[in-house]
Design an enzyme around this catalytic site. Sequence first.
Site, mmCIF file in Angstrom:
data_model
loop_
_atom_site.group_PDB
_atom_site.id
_atom_site.type_symbol
_atom_site.label_atom_id
_atom_site.label_comp_id
_atom_site.label_asym_id
_atom_site.label_seq_id
_atom_site.Cartn_x
_atom_site.Cartn_y
_atom_site.Cartn_z
ATOM 1 N N HIS A 1 -10.852 -0.828 -26.788
ATOM 2 C CA HIS A 1 -12.292 -1.095 -26.803
ATOM 3 C C HIS A 1 -12.530 -2.597 -26.699
ATOM 4 O O HIS A 1 -11.657 -3.392 -27.044
ATOM 5 C CB HIS A 1 -12.938 -0.525 -28.074
ATOM 6 C CG HIS A 1 -12.425 -1.170 -29.328
ATOM 7 N ND1 HIS A 1 -11.218 -0.825 -29.906
ATOM 8 C CD2 HIS A 1 -12.938 -2.162 -30.086
ATOM 9 C CE1 HIS A 1 -11.013 -1.569 -30.982
ATOM 10 N NE2 HIS A 1 -12.037 -2.402 -31.117
ATOM 11 N N HIS B 1 -9.252 -4.964 -27.140
ATOM 12 C CA HIS B 1 -8.035 -4.792 -27.931
ATOM 13 C C HIS B 1 -7.920 -3.348 -28.387
ATOM 14 O O HIS B 1 -8.821 -2.541 -28.177
ATOM 15 C CB HIS B 1 -7.946 -5.786 -29.105
ATOM 16 C CG HIS B 1 -8.912 -5.563 -30.219
ATOM 17 N ND1 HIS B 1 -8.781 -6.163 -31.458
ATOM 18 C CD2 HIS B 1 -10.049 -4.803 -30.307
ATOM 19 C CE1 HIS B 1 -9.770 -5.789 -32.240
ATOM 20 N NE2 HIS B 1 -10.557 -4.980 -31.563
ATOM 21 N N ASP C 1 -10.103 -14.711 -22.313
ATOM 22 C CA ASP C 1 -11.337 -14.161 -21.753
ATOM 23 C C ASP C 1 -11.023 -13.106 -20.693
ATOM 24 O O ASP C 1 -10.177 -13.317 -19.824
ATOM 25 C CB ASP C 1 -12.157 -15.302 -21.139
ATOM 26 C CG ASP C 1 -13.591 -14.907 -20.879
ATOM 27 O OD1 ASP C 1 -14.089 -13.949 -21.497
ATOM 28 O OD2 ASP C 1 -14.226 -15.580 -20.040
ATOM 29 N N HIS C 2 -11.711 -11.966 -20.805
ATOM 30 C CA HIS C 2 -11.527 -10.853 -19.863
ATOM 31 C C HIS C 2 -10.075 -10.386 -19.804
ATOM 32 O O HIS C 2 -9.528 -10.133 -18.720
ATOM 33 C CB HIS C 2 -12.064 -11.215 -18.474
ATOM 34 C CG HIS C 2 -13.558 -11.300 -18.434
ATOM 35 N ND1 HIS C 2 -14.248 -12.360 -18.967
ATOM 36 C CD2 HIS C 2 -14.491 -10.448 -17.963
ATOM 37 C CE1 HIS C 2 -15.542 -12.170 -18.814
ATOM 38 N NE2 HIS C 2 -15.719 -11.009 -18.213
ATOM 39 N N GLU D 1 -16.110 -10.540 -34.613
ATOM 40 C CA GLU D 1 -15.766 -9.401 -33.750
ATOM 41 C C GLU D 1 -17.010 -8.577 -33.414
ATOM 42 O O GLU D 1 -17.190 -8.152 -32.278
ATOM 43 C CB GLU D 1 -14.714 -8.530 -34.443
ATOM 44 C CG GLU D 1 -14.208 -7.390 -33.574
ATOM 45 C CD GLU D 1 -13.097 -6.591 -34.233
ATOM 46 O OE1 GLU D 1 -12.841 -6.783 -35.442
ATOM 47 O OE2 GLU D 1 -12.483 -5.762 -33.535
ATOM 48 N N CYS E 1 -11.043 2.600 -33.443
ATOM 49 C CA CYS E 1 -10.409 1.345 -33.020
ATOM 50 C C CYS E 1 -8.991 1.561 -32.505
ATOM 51 O O CYS E 1 -8.391 0.641 -31.940
ATOM 52 C CB CYS E 1 -10.406 0.339 -34.163
ATOM 53 S SG CYS E 1 -12.066 -0.134 -34.681
ATOM 54 N N HIS F 1 -15.004 -6.271 -27.038
ATOM 55 C CA HIS F 1 -15.993 -6.975 -27.860
ATOM 56 C C HIS F 1 -16.463 -8.226 -27.135
ATOM 57 O O HIS F 1 -15.727 -8.813 -26.343
ATOM 58 C CB HIS F 1 -15.390 -7.440 -29.192
ATOM 59 C CG HIS F 1 -14.951 -6.328 -30.080
ATOM 60 N ND1 HIS F 1 -15.823 -5.541 -30.777
ATOM 61 C CD2 HIS F 1 -13.710 -5.877 -30.387
ATOM 62 C CE1 HIS F 1 -15.142 -4.655 -31.487
ATOM 63 N NE2 HIS F 1 -13.852 -4.835 -31.269
HETATM 64 NI NI NI Z 1 -12.288 -4.130 -32.336
#
Ligand code: NI
Length: 136
Positions: free
Chosen positions: A37, A14, A77-78, A125, A33, A39
């Site tokens: 990036h 995100h 996902d992904h 996160e 952020c 997670h």
């Molecule tokens: Ni983040």
Amino acid sequence: MIHITRRETFNAAHQLYNPKWSAEKNREIFGLCSNIHGHNWELFVTVKGEIEEETGFVMDLKDLSQIMKKEIVNKVDHTFLNKDVDFLRGKLPSTEVFAVEIWKILQPIIPNFCKGTLHSIKLVETANHYVEYFGK
Ligand code: NI
């Protein structure tokens, strides 16, 4: 009343970036952020209710796992949350916003599978922070 929780995990990227602001202001408010990036997210969904006499369950955790995968994990996902996910479209996908949107999806579905109700969404996160939402 008892609470049960199922955990599912997924990977997604995100970017905390408000398009109404300049790049400078985004960098000032969101820091690193404001770059895209990723997670390894953990989603904890907690259901509350009474124990069913015949099963000893509040809710069958297989059902809860399948709902979480079908409704959330398989959709995120992904992905890049800012662009690829219908239920986040047009939103700034902070962990807070993401958790609230997950609640909105799951809350009406849970009672179709058990007598319990959704208690909370916990969205992790990073190892150092997470968000919890209880519906208000
Ligand atoms: Ni983040």
